[in-house]
Design a protein around this motif. Structure first.
Motif, PDB file in Angstrom:
ATOM      1  N   VAL A  20      -7.275   6.550  -2.541  1.00  0.00           N
ATOM      2  CA  VAL A  20      -6.015   5.842  -2.798  1.00  0.00           C
ATOM      3  C   VAL A  20      -6.310   4.454  -3.358  1.00  0.00           C
ATOM      4  CG1 VAL A  20      -3.997   4.846  -1.686  1.00  0.00           C
ATOM      5  CG2 VAL A  20      -4.730   7.112  -1.087  1.00  0.00           C
ATOM      6  N   GLY A  21      -7.344   3.817  -2.825  1.00  0.00           N
ATOM      7  CA  GLY A  21      -7.699   2.492  -3.327  1.00  0.00           C
ATOM      8  C   GLY A  21      -8.039   2.520  -4.799  1.00  0.00           C
ATOM      9  N   PHE A  23      -6.846   4.629  -6.921  1.00  0.00           N
ATOM     10  CA  PHE A  23      -5.606   4.866  -7.650  1.00  0.00           C
ATOM     11  C   PHE A  23      -4.792   3.588  -7.800  1.00  0.00           C
ATOM     12  CE2 PHE A  23      -6.043   9.453  -7.177  1.00  0.00           C
ATOM     13  CZ  PHE A  23      -5.432   9.876  -8.333  1.00  0.00           C
ATOM     14  N   VAL A  24      -4.649   2.821  -6.715  1.00  0.00           N
ATOM     15  CA  VAL A  24      -3.685   1.714  -6.754  1.00  0.00           C
ATOM     16  C   VAL A  24      -4.282   0.432  -7.319  1.00  0.00           C
ATOM     17  CG1 VAL A  24      -2.351   2.642  -4.867  1.00  0.00           C
ATOM     18  CG2 VAL A  24      -4.153   0.989  -4.390  1.00  0.00           C
ATOM     19  N   ASN A  25      -5.594   0.235  -7.226  1.00  0.00           N
ATOM     20  CA  ASN A  25      -6.164  -1.030  -7.681  1.00  0.00           C
ATOM     21  C   ASN A  25      -6.631  -0.918  -9.117  1.00  0.00           C
ATOM     22  OD1 ASN A  25      -5.999  -2.729  -5.315  1.00  0.00           O
ATOM     23  ND2 ASN A  25      -7.320  -1.184  -4.412  1.00  0.00           N
TER      24      ASN A  25
ATOM     25  N   MET B  30      -8.407  -3.175   3.577  1.00  0.00           N
ATOM     26  CA  MET B  30      -9.183  -3.479   2.381  1.00  0.00           C
ATOM     27  C   MET B  30      -8.481  -2.976   1.133  1.00  0.00           C
ATOM     28  SD  MET B  30     -12.548  -1.853   0.976  1.00  0.00           S
ATOM     29  CE  MET B  30     -11.580  -1.120  -0.301  1.00  0.00           C
ATOM     30  N   VAL B  31      -7.904  -1.783   1.218  1.00  0.00           N
ATOM     31  CA  VAL B  31      -7.291  -1.184   0.038  1.00  0.00           C
ATOM     32  C   VAL B  31      -6.004  -1.912  -0.335  1.00  0.00           C
ATOM     33  CG1 VAL B  31      -6.130   0.881  -0.769  1.00  0.00           C
ATOM     34  CG2 VAL B  31      -8.345   1.059   0.318  1.00  0.00           C
ATOM     35  N   ARG B  93      -3.114  -6.984  -9.299  1.00  0.00           N
ATOM     36  CA  ARG B  93      -2.237  -6.064  -8.571  1.00  0.00           C
ATOM     37  C   ARG B  93      -0.801  -6.188  -9.005  1.00  0.00           C
ATOM     38  NH1 ARG B  93      -4.999  -4.891  -2.867  1.00  0.00           N
ATOM     39  NH2 ARG B  93      -7.073  -5.437  -3.471  1.00  0.00           N
ATOM     40  N   LYS B  95       0.605  -4.243 -11.207  1.00  0.00           N
ATOM     41  CA  LYS B  95       1.110  -2.871 -11.280  1.00  0.00           C
ATOM     42  C   LYS B  95       0.709  -2.088 -10.034  1.00  0.00           C
ATOM     43  CE  LYS B  95      -0.719  -1.974 -15.268  1.00  0.00           C
ATOM     44  NZ  LYS B  95      -1.051  -1.180 -16.435  1.00  0.00           N
ATOM     45  N   PHE B  96       0.772  -2.777  -8.898  1.00  0.00           N
ATOM     46  CA  PHE B  96       0.248  -2.204  -7.659  1.00  0.00           C
ATOM     47  C   PHE B  96       0.970  -0.909  -7.303  1.00  0.00           C
ATOM     48  CE2 PHE B  96      -0.298  -2.081  -3.055  1.00  0.00           C
ATOM     49  CZ  PHE B  96      -1.658  -2.246  -2.995  1.00  0.00           C
ATOM     50  N   TYR B  99       0.958   3.303  -9.368  1.00  0.00           N
ATOM     51  CA  TYR B  99       0.176   4.515  -9.126  1.00  0.00           C
ATOM     52  C   TYR B  99       0.171   4.916  -7.653  1.00  0.00           C
ATOM     53  CZ  TYR B  99      -1.599   3.902 -13.847  1.00  0.00           C
ATOM     54  OH  TYR B  99      -1.701   3.773 -15.199  1.00  0.00           O
ATOM     55  N   LEU B 100       0.884   4.147  -6.807  1.00  0.00           N
ATOM     56  CA  LEU B 100       0.824   4.402  -5.367  1.00  0.00           C
ATOM     57  C   LEU B 100       1.359   5.780  -4.975  1.00  0.00           C
ATOM     58  CD1 LEU B 100      -0.003   3.188  -2.685  1.00  0.00           C
ATOM     59  CD2 LEU B 100       2.253   2.197  -2.474  1.00  0.00           C
ATOM     60  N   GLY B 103      -1.235   8.365  -5.955  1.00  0.00           N
ATOM     61  CA  GLY B 103      -2.433   8.254  -5.116  1.00  0.00           C
ATOM     62  C   GLY B 103      -2.196   8.789  -3.723  1.00  0.00           C
ATOM     63  N   LEU B 104      -1.050   8.426  -3.130  1.00  0.00           N
ATOM     64  CA  LEU B 104      -0.761   8.894  -1.775  1.00  0.00           C
ATOM     65  C   LEU B 104      -0.612  10.409  -1.746  1.00  0.00           C
ATOM     66  CD1 LEU B 104       1.695   6.279  -0.259  1.00  0.00           C
ATOM     67  CD2 LEU B 104      -0.689   6.691   0.291  1.00  0.00           C
ATOM     68  N   ALA B 107      -4.097  11.929  -1.986  1.00  0.00           N
ATOM     69  CA  ALA B 107      -4.822  11.718  -0.742  1.00  0.00           C
ATOM     70  C   ALA B 107      -4.290  12.601   0.371  1.00  0.00           C
ATOM     71  CB  ALA B 107      -4.729  10.242  -0.350  1.00  0.00           C
TER      72      ALA B 107
END
Lengths: 101, 213
Positions: A20-21, A23-25, B30-31, B93, B95-96, B99-100, B103-104, B107
């Motif tokens: 996920v990191g 993807f989002v960063n 961290m993410v 960040r 465009k944080f 893609y969330l 990505g979620l 995952a």
């Protein structure tokens, strides 16, 4: 007692957090490199768990080599990063489009 | 998900859940943190938790290596680079959230698939019983070194060469030619001729004799 499954699920969760990191960063390559490190630690945990439960030390030796390669990767990656920052004055993924891929 | 509900939790089990909790929390922090320096600090916490879990798995040498090499060297290098590069925080960040969701979703699918494969039916305590703990005089480093210097000595030397190449590559990439530095040019030293070293100048002897008095 902690079963092998606990360790494997833990490392799967950590692996996906790293995913996920990535993807989002999209704007900071440093955090992207750190996410790759997190993924590597998750994979190493898998190796060590199997090594412990199967009684075979080869897994731990493999982790040793993964740590070596990861350290080399970080050193070169950060060197490329400083070079990129010097040339492009930014470390966003968006500015790396010289190859027009 | 937890198969053990009735039995009282043992001490190593409590330790495992505490370390796992901090591992996951630090990784998430961290993410999702905006500040890269804080993210590095949380990654250090995640590495410490991972090292603790590796010690629970009786891999003491690798746990210490993780702390020494990763926290001691690699993370400090990350912090150094973050502080050295003047990164514009507002641009980062931006465009944080874009893609969330994707990505979620990826995952979540991966976690569900892995839990289905790695669940307690396949890798539980019934399928893979926990091995007996080693005796107090068991040395993890001795066991690893015996294998590393016999069976895996070729790979070990390759790893050493790889580190050497990494050093050379990092220096070559980051090196900037300095203009005001005194350096030795070997090719010029070798190709020098005698006439470059000494120059004979004809001086009028009459003028020089007068000035000597």
């Amino acid at each position: 007692m902690i079963s092998l499954s606990d360790y494997l699920i833990l490392s799967a969760v950590i692996f996906c957090i790293g995913l996920v990191g990535i993807f989002v960063n999209r704007t900071n390559i440093i955090i992207l490199l750190m996410c790759v490190e997190l993924i590597l630690v998750a994979v190493n945990t898998n190796f060590i768990a199997f090594s412990h439960f199967l009684g075979n030390e080869a897994g731990q030796i493999f982790v040793f080599f993964i740590l070596t390669v990861a350290a080399a990767e970080v050193a070169i990656g950060l060197a490329i990063l400083t070079l990129l920052f010097r040339v492009k004055d930014s470390i966003s993924v968006d500015v790396i489009n010289s190859l027009k891929g | 998900m937890l198969s053990i509900g009735k039995k009282k939790m043992e001490f190593d089990q409590i330790l495992f859940y505490v370390f796992s909790f901090w591992f996951v929390v630090a990784s998430l922090a961290m993410v999702f943190l905006r500040n890269a320096a804080k993210a590095v600090l949380f990654l250090i916490l995640a590495f410490f938790s991972a090292a603790s879990i590796w010690i629970l798995l009786e891999a003491e040498f690798l746990a210490i290596t993780l702390i020494l090499v990763y926290v001691g060297a690699v993370m400090v290098l990350f912090l150094f680079i973050i502080k050295m590069l003047d990164i514009d925080k507002s641009a980062l960040r931006a465009k944080f959230a874009g893609y969330l969701p994707l990505g979620l979703m990826v995952a979540a699918i991966v976690v569900v698939e892995m839990v289905m494969v790695l669940g307690y039916n396949q890798f539980g305590l019934e399928a893979v019983p926990e091995p007996a703990r080693h005796a107090a005089d068991y040395s993890n480093i001795t066991v690893l070194a015996l294998q590393l210097y016999t069976d895996y000595v070729y790979a070990f030397e390759l790893a050493a060469v790889l580190l050497l190449i990494a050093i050379i590559a990092a220096i070559t990439l980051a090196h900037r030619n300095e203009t005001n530095r005194k350096s030795q040019s070997v090719s010029q030293q070798v190709n020098v001729k005698a006439r470059d070293r000494m120059r004979l100048v004809l001086i009028n002897s009459k003028n020089s004799g007068e000035s000597d008095d």
